[in-house]
Design an enzyme around this catalytic site. Sequence first.
Site, PDB file in Angstrom:
ATOM      1  N   LYS A 181     -16.090 -15.414   6.393  1.00 23.80           N
ATOM      2  CA  LYS A 181     -17.237 -14.517   6.588  1.00 23.80           C
ATOM      3  C   LYS A 181     -18.284 -14.648   5.491  1.00 23.80           C
ATOM      4  O   LYS A 181     -18.493 -13.746   4.673  1.00 23.80           O
ATOM      5  CB  LYS A 181     -16.782 -13.056   6.698  1.00 23.80           C
ATOM      6  CG  LYS A 181     -15.903 -12.810   7.908  1.00 23.80           C
ATOM      7  CD  LYS A 181     -15.785 -11.330   8.163  1.00 23.80           C
ATOM      8  CE  LYS A 181     -14.548 -11.034   8.966  1.00 23.80           C
ATOM      9  NZ  LYS A 181     -13.614 -10.127   8.363  1.00 23.80           N
ATOM     10  N   ARG A 227       0.830  -1.223   0.000  1.00 23.17           N
ATOM     11  CA  ARG A 227       0.000   0.000   0.000  1.00 23.17           C
ATOM     12  C   ARG A 227       0.858   1.264   0.000  1.00 23.17           C
ATOM     13  O   ARG A 227       0.471   2.274  -0.599  1.00 23.17           O
ATOM     14  CB  ARG A 227      -0.931   0.009   1.213  1.00 23.17           C
ATOM     15  CG  ARG A 227      -2.077  -0.964   1.077  1.00 23.17           C
ATOM     16  CD  ARG A 227      -2.938  -0.948   2.317  1.00 23.17           C
ATOM     17  NE  ARG A 227      -4.134  -1.743   2.143  1.00 23.17           N
ATOM     18  CZ  ARG A 227      -4.987  -2.015   3.116  1.00 23.17           C
ATOM     19  NH1 ARG A 227      -4.759  -1.560   4.338  1.00 23.17           N
ATOM     20  NH2 ARG A 227      -6.061  -2.730   2.877  1.00 23.17           N
ATOM     21  N   GLY A 229      -6.678  -8.633   1.207  1.00 23.59           N
ATOM     22  CA  GLY A 229      -5.399  -8.457   1.891  1.00 23.59           C
ATOM     23  C   GLY A 229      -4.515  -9.690   1.919  1.00 23.59           C
ATOM     24  O   GLY A 229      -3.327  -9.624   1.573  1.00 23.59           O
ATOM     25  N   GLY A 238     -11.791  -5.105   2.573  1.00 23.18           N
ATOM     26  CA  GLY A 238     -13.239  -4.861   2.662  1.00 23.18           C
ATOM     27  C   GLY A 238     -13.711  -3.871   1.610  1.00 23.18           C
ATOM     28  O   GLY A 238     -14.811  -4.006   1.066  1.00 23.18           O
TER      29      GLY A 238
HETATM   30  C1  3PG Z   1      -8.139  -2.256   5.566  1.00 22.93           C
HETATM   31  O1  3PG Z   1      -7.072  -2.714   5.982  1.00 22.93           O
HETATM   32  O2  3PG Z   1      -9.001  -2.944   5.009  1.00 22.93           O
HETATM   33  C2  3PG Z   1      -8.336  -0.770   5.623  1.00 22.93           C
HETATM   34  O3  3PG Z   1      -7.193  -0.125   6.048  1.00 22.93           O
HETATM   35  C3  3PG Z   1      -9.518  -0.437   6.471  1.00 22.93           C
HETATM   36  O4  3PG Z   1      -9.264  -0.758   7.786  1.00 22.93           O
HETATM   37  P1  3PG Z   1     -10.475  -0.946   8.792  1.00 22.93           P
HETATM   38  O5  3PG Z   1     -11.145  -2.243   8.469  1.00 22.93           O
HETATM   39  O6  3PG Z   1      -9.860  -0.939  10.175  1.00 22.93           O
HETATM   40  O7  3PG Z   1     -11.413   0.212   8.599  1.00 22.93           O
END
Ligand code: 3PG
Length: 357
Positions: free
Chosen positions: A170, A35, A312, A335
């Site tokens: 999930k 990132r 991720g 997400g």
């Molecule tokens: C992630 O890693 O998906 C983003 O940085 C968002 O993080 P969060 O789920 O803590 O909002």
Amino acid sequence: MKSIKQVKNIKGKVVLVRVDFNVPIKDGKIEDPFRIKKALPTIDFLHKKGAKIILITHLGKDGSASLEPVIKSFFKISKYKKSEISFFENVRKFPGEEKNDPTFTRKLASLGDVYVNDAFSVSHRAHASVVGIPKYLPSYAGFQLEAEIKNLSKALNPKHPFLFILGGAKFSTKMPLIKKYLKLADYCFIGGALLNDFLKAKGYEVGKSLIDNSNYGIEKILKNKKLILPVDVVVKSSGKLINKGVTEVLKDEIILDIGSESIKMIEPYIKKSKLILWNGPLGKYEAGGGGATKKVLKFVAKSKAESIIGGGDTVELISEMKMEKDFSFVSTGGGATLDFLANGTLPGIKALENSKK
Ligand code: 3PG
């Protein structure tokens, strides 16, 4: 939505750049700076134009984490001098961030003259630094945000044959996505812990495997001819990994991956596809499974299909295998990617579109 390419006269102006440097860290070390690297084109562009840059990021869920390892990694990778780029504190440290509190938002916005969102991966959160600031400052989309929208949108208006591969866990959060892509795609292949819910719904034993249990509507999905379910799995049984048929799992076993026959089974679908969208690993590699994800990633890398990969854990694996260039697009989102694929937009994108400034 205005593009960063449209920014004019920013020499000497303060630009607040929302980045997402929420990167995996273990023992104080960054495990994958993907990132951070992806935000550099936007930062370089603004820097060359003479802007004064303040980077805003969150790290971790609650804001307690220090940004130190991230800042160190950023300066090492980017080669900027510390005097050239500033960092705001971990923005989640302030309760007003997650509440999108107007007083906090105004304070944040008052630090800059212009706002740039290059944080696609947090743009599904209606937080002050994502959706609030565009109400107060001239606001632009950064290069990575634009690339994410452009590439992920290909899955919303796909070329065919189109293969959708979905893994991870999930079930309940991925249900809308499964329903949508059973319409849009030609084949939907399911792996990861999601598979356990399907196997259970088919009446098979899944032992002590991870189950979501809120799988309302799964029976209908099971009847869909586009759905391709693995025929075998890798289980952990008395500490050993064993490959077996999906109907052969015992009560005290845990499913950790899809099996070797299933890996072979997916190859012809990969070969004939023009577009492949993949989100989430097929197995749990932290627990010893996950070999299937690497093998299937290699098939996809070799195929002629346009390949769009997100999530991720999958992306971390791609970085580890140094294979990013073998795919058409690797998303920085977790997400956020799922939400974008399900809804075609995100709160952070809408905020830029609605920015009157
Ligand atoms: C992630 O890693 O998906 C983003 O940085 C968002 O993080 P969060 O789920 O803590 O909002």
